[in-house]
Design an enzyme around this catalytic site. Structure first.
Site, PDB file in Angstrom:
ATOM      1  N   HIS A 180      -8.181  -3.750  -8.002  1.00  0.00           N
ATOM      2  CA  HIS A 180      -7.991  -3.011  -6.734  1.00  0.00           C
ATOM      3  C   HIS A 180      -9.323  -2.868  -5.999  1.00  0.00           C
ATOM      4  O   HIS A 180      -9.971  -1.826  -6.052  1.00  0.00           O
ATOM      5  CB  HIS A 180      -7.398  -1.629  -7.042  1.00  0.00           C
ATOM      6  CG  HIS A 180      -6.774  -0.965  -5.843  1.00  0.00           C
ATOM      7  ND1 HIS A 180      -5.537  -1.314  -5.341  1.00  0.00           N
ATOM      8  CD2 HIS A 180      -7.222   0.046  -5.051  1.00  0.00           C
ATOM      9  CE1 HIS A 180      -5.239  -0.555  -4.314  1.00  0.00           C
ATOM     10  NE2 HIS A 180      -6.258   0.279  -4.098  1.00  0.00           N
ATOM     11  N   ARG A 236       0.795  -1.215   0.000  1.00  0.00           N
ATOM     12  CA  ARG A 236       0.000   0.000   0.000  1.00  0.00           C
ATOM     13  C   ARG A 236       0.834   1.275   0.000  1.00  0.00           C
ATOM     14  O   ARG A 236       0.646   2.137  -0.853  1.00  0.00           O
ATOM     15  CB  ARG A 236      -0.920   0.020   1.227  1.00  0.00           C
ATOM     16  CG  ARG A 236      -1.901   1.184   1.221  1.00  0.00           C
ATOM     17  CD  ARG A 236      -2.650   1.325   2.540  1.00  0.00           C
ATOM     18  NE  ARG A 236      -3.318   0.104   2.946  1.00  0.00           N
ATOM     19  CZ  ARG A 236      -3.981  -0.031   4.084  1.00  0.00           C
ATOM     20  NH1 ARG A 236      -4.033   0.997   4.922  1.00  0.00           N
ATOM     21  NH2 ARG A 236      -4.571  -1.162   4.401  1.00  0.00           N
ATOM     22  N   TYR A 241     -18.129  13.244 -13.849  1.00  0.00           N
ATOM     23  CA  TYR A 241     -18.044  14.442 -14.672  1.00  0.00           C
ATOM     24  C   TYR A 241     -16.708  14.571 -15.412  1.00  0.00           C
ATOM     25  O   TYR A 241     -16.618  15.324 -16.378  1.00  0.00           O
ATOM     26  CB  TYR A 241     -18.235  15.697 -13.813  1.00  0.00           C
ATOM     27  CG  TYR A 241     -19.573  15.762 -13.127  1.00  0.00           C
ATOM     28  CD1 TYR A 241     -20.757  15.796 -13.877  1.00  0.00           C
ATOM     29  CD2 TYR A 241     -19.671  15.789 -11.747  1.00  0.00           C
ATOM     30  CE1 TYR A 241     -21.986  15.861 -13.255  1.00  0.00           C
ATOM     31  CE2 TYR A 241     -20.895  15.861 -11.110  1.00  0.00           C
ATOM     32  CZ  TYR A 241     -22.054  15.888 -11.874  1.00  0.00           C
ATOM     33  OH  TYR A 241     -23.275  15.949 -11.251  1.00  0.00           O
TER      34      TYR A 241
END
Length: 878
Positions: free
Chosen positions: A77, A31, A121
């Site tokens: 993921h 990570r 968007y």
């Protein structure tokens, strides 16, 4: 009993330790820390690989960010869309990434910290530079592993052609460790990598010539190189980054600080808020307005400066108190073979080159394998072409394709793969032209195989390929540095925060000190009552006043013979009427000691200056000592011994000389002795000194002051008595034109005759009950003012030019009216006169000691060090 058997008892300490170690290793490896080879954490790698698999390349239309996030989350993921979209956004931000890897369309946030638009968007696609990190990924160049549900495979590392960890850096907080790696310039990183390839034994000091320093996407100025060098050499360091600013002047003549670039990872909106807060809290003064005029063409923060403020001083305060100057703490920790390691510059380059070598080797092996497979097929085709009629007849006579394949294998010695390809061959490939193409292709493939085998056999060829590919990347994506480097600057210079204004240093009898702007004191006529100079306690009064500028260095000498060092700006500022602050709180002075002599200097780092100037000490009992200034050029914080003082004596005066001055010492009973300073030989710093003047044996006589006058000076001797009387007298006889009068032998006629040291001297003022005892002797001229302060705290400033020249043995004139019967003069100080009466312009004031003619009364001005070298020497008083 069965339920009890299912319960396993464990030690909670061991279980917590084991579980936490597993968790921490998962965070470290999967990570938070980047891989040293491609510079990516798993989420970055998965985003880029997912976009590549989606066909979302630079030459294709944009795709919705939500589509990309869904692809990556569903396949590789499964940790939530926010982390994936956050990664995608950062990869597209040009102020966050030195070389952005994602081409974003829509609102992807701003340097002000604005949030990006929702992923539904925005749109994105890979940039060309990102494709260089994915090239050859399908050629078995890197290992693949199963994804989270074992249905797909994902790369363990990307086969990047670019040293991404160097050029884009990385940051992350793991468990028990963190990484914070700065970005660098791609062209410089490539040059350094090539230099390493050409010489694996290259030192970091040589690599620094290629990759000079971090290169931040927001530009700015790296302020000082020590932290950069340390980071390159050790993997840890502190890089100071300043904003890039300009000082502009508008049509009205007002100055503006214009900020064009800010340090990396600084939020512009928060920066502006912090400046406003400082102004509101009055921690930074001199700012009238701040405005953000940034637009699509670039950043522009405009800070308006007040008319009476110094823009450079304001700017340096902003550098200190805001993020206009910030530091980037380098911590180069990355995963090497799955383990976190601290890496210096050479390590980072070496691991990248090793990775590229492995990629090139595996790619070459893959291409060789593919070429050999193709050559094998082409060999079969050519065998058939040489026996075309027979082969066609075998195929026509066969009942099934399998039978045809078997008969061809038996007849022509073909392999299973060759026979299958021949059976499936199209008829058009049997034309003469196609046959020629096959033969040409076979020859080309064989040449390729030979070249690939040569590459695999020679490391030099593989390294040459790596270099060539790096040069190609540099030509495509290399650019100029954005962050400038200032090599010669390190920490803040405290003088940057203070204008070099003229000040008056005031020290009271009980040891309170302050600095007050010279402009607070107004000139008055001779005989005036004066203005209140300080609010002091009844038992305290102002004893010393001294002119200096903010950047001067003050050397303080105590009556016990110790020396201390302070910058004027380190002395607390106070108004004309304030009490000040106890010197004991500023200097480490003994409780029974006090400062009563001081000089100012501005050049204790100049070896020529300090070795050719001297400090002359005078004590109350008439002892004099001369020591080179060099001995006092490195004072310690706790002070140094400046002179050895006898038990019943104390230092009253210290003067700076150039080795060729006349010393004049006066006592309370109105006598003065004059001798050349060569009468006093140079002694060590801790020497006692020799006798300068023989005092009267009335038990009350003592030395009140000392002046050091250069040869041929036109200054006069000013003496002041306890009850406010004073006068000026020439040191030598002068005519009406101010020229020295010579006798018949051409010798100067002295008013104060030159004698040997140790005598009683001559009368310098006619001491009576009306005048009181002598309290001060000064060397003055018509350009000086006198600041006279009495024990009640009243101060008066008058022009020396208003006091006429008198004879040596006269009584003098009244200088100040004492209101109280028991009031007395406490201290007298000379300052430079102002240009216009009742106004003092600091920028017009003559700065003492800077003119070409040496003036020992004014001293000199420069910086000083902080250490001391002692040389012990003592001498008898005889």
């Amino acid at each position: 009993m069965i339920e009890q058997d299912r319960i396993i008892k464990v030690n909670i300490d061991e279980e917590m330790k084991s579980s936490y170690i597993d968790y921490s290793m998962s965070v470290i490896v999967s990570r938070a820390l980047p891989d040293v080879r491609d510079g990516f954490k798993p989420v970055h790698r998965r985003v880029l690989f997912g976009m590549n698999e989606l066909g979302n390349n630079s030459d294709k239309p944009y795709k919705k960010s939500a589509r990309i996030v869904g692809e990556v989350m569903g396949k590789f993921h499964p940790h939530g869309d926010s982390s994936i979209y956050g990664t995608l956004v950062r990869l597209a931000q040009p102020w966050a990434m030195r070389y952005p890897l994602v081409d974003g369309q829509g609102n992807f946030g701003s340097v002000d910290g604005d949030s990006p638009a929702a992923m539904r968007y925005t749109e994105a696609r890979l940039r060309k530079i990102a494709e260089e990190m994915l090239v050859d990924i399908n050629k078995d160049t890197v290992d693949f592993q199963l994804n989270f549900d074992d249905t797909l495979k994902e790369p363990v590392v990307l086969p990047t052609r670019i040293p991404n960890l160097l050029i884009n850096g990385s940051s992350g907080i793991a468990v028990g460790m963190a990484t914070n790696m700065p970005p660098h310039n791609l062209a410089e990183a490539v040059d350094a990598t090539i230099a390493y390839i050409e010489n694996n034994e290259i030192e970091i000091s040589e690599l620094i010539k290629y990759i000079k320093a971090p290169d931040f996407p927001t530009g700015g100025i790296i302020y000082g190189y020590a932290g950069v060098k340390e980071a390159f050499e050790t993997g840890r360091g502190r890089v100071v980054v300043r904003s890039k600013v300009d000082i502009e002047v508008d049509d009205a003549g007002r100055e503006k600080i214009v900020v064009n670039e800010i340090p990396y990872q600084v939020n512009k909106a928060e920066l502006i808020k912090s400046v406003v807060a400082l102004v509101e809290d009055k921690r930074v003064e001199g700012i009238s307005h701040i405005n953000d005029e940034s637009d699509r063409d670039g950043m522009r923060i405009v800070i308006d400066i007040k008319r009476d403020a110094n823009s450079n001083v304001v700017l340096n305060k902003l550098f200190k108190y805001t993020a206009l100057q910030s530091s980037f703490s380098v911590n180069n920790i990355a995963l090497v073979n799955g383990r976190p390691r601290m890496l210096n510059l050479k390590d980072l380059i070496r691991h990248f080159v090793d990775h590229r070598h492995e990629v090139v080797t595996r790619r070459t092996q893959f291409e060789l394998s593919e070429a050999e497979k193709r050559a094998h097929l082409l060999e079969g085709f050519m065998i058939i072409l040489d026996n075309l009629d027979e082969a066609i007849q075998i195929i026509r006579d066969s009942k099934t394709p399998e039978e045809a394949r078997t008969r061809l294998m038996e007849r022509f010695g073909l392999s299973d793969v060759q026979s299958r390809a021949i059976v499936e061959m199209r008829l058009r490939q049997l034309t003469g032209m196609e046959q020629d193409k096959l033969r040409a292709e076979y020859e080309e493939v064989m040449n390729l195989i030979e070249r690939l085998k040569e590459i695999l056999a020679k490391v030099e060829l593989r390294m040459e390929i790596i270099k060539n590919e790096l040069v190609e990347v540099k030509d495509k994506f290399g650019d100029k540095r954005r962050t400038e480097i200032v090599y010669a600057s390190e920490e803040f210079n405290p003088e940057d925060f203070y204008s070099d204004d003229e000040m008056v240093i005031t020290i009271s009898h009980l040891g309170y000190i302050k600095r007050t702007a010279l402009t607070e004191f107004r000139t008055q006529g001779r005989g005036g009552v004066g203005s209140k100079g300080s609010d002091s306690r009844d038992e305290d009064f102002i004893e010393y006043i001294y002119p200096a500028s903010m950047h001067n260095t003050m050397l303080f000498f105590t009556q016990k013979g110790k020396c201390y060092w302070l910058k004027v700006y380190e002395i607390p500022e106070g108004s004309k009427n304030s009490k000040g602050r106890a010197i004991q709180n500023l200097l480490n002075i003994d409780a029974d000691d006090k400062v009563n002599a001081f000089i100012r200097v501005k050049g204790l780092n100049d070896a020529d200056y300090i070795n050719n100037h001297y400090l002359i000490f005078c004590t109350k009992n008439g002892i004099i000592k001369k020591t080179s200034l060099e001995a006092y050029s490195r004072p310690r914080q706790n002070g140094v011994n400046a002179i050895t003082i006898r038990e019943d004596d104390q230092v009253i005066q210290v003067r700076l000389t150039n080795g060729d001055t006349h010393v004049v010492i006066a006592n309370r009973n109105g006598r003065a002795i004059r001798f050349h300073e060569s009468q006093v030989r140079t002694m060590g710093r801790t020497a006692t000194g020799v006798r300068a003047m023989t005092l009267d044996e009335d038990g009350q006589d003592e030395v009140v002051g000392m002046i050091c006058v250069p040869n041929n000076t036109k200054e006069s001797v000013m003496v002041v008595s306890q009850k406010g009387y004073g006068k000026r007298t020439w040191l030598d006889e002068m005519d009406e034109n101010g020229e020295r009068i010579l006798d018949e032998n051409g010798t100067i006629v002295p008013v104060y005759r030159v004698t040997k040291r140790g005598g009683k001297g001559v009368k310098t003022m006619n001491i009576t009950e009306k005048t009181g005892k002598l309290v001060s002797i000064k060397s003055v001229n018509d350009d000086n003012d006198l600041m006279i302060i009495n024990k009640s705290g009243v101060v008066i400033r008058l022009k020396v030019a208003d006091i006429r020249i008198m004879g040596r043995a006269t009584q003098g004139v009244r200088l100040i009216n004492l209101d109280k019967r028991n009031d007395e003069i406490a201290s007298v100080c000379k300052v430079e006169t102002e240009r216009e009466e009742d106004t003092i312009e600091v920028n017009e004031a003559v700065e003492p000691g800077v003119n070409n003619e040496f003036n020992p009364e004014d001293n000199a001005m420069n910086n000083s060090g902080t250490e001391n070298v002692s040389s012990e020497e003592t001498e008898d008083n005889n």
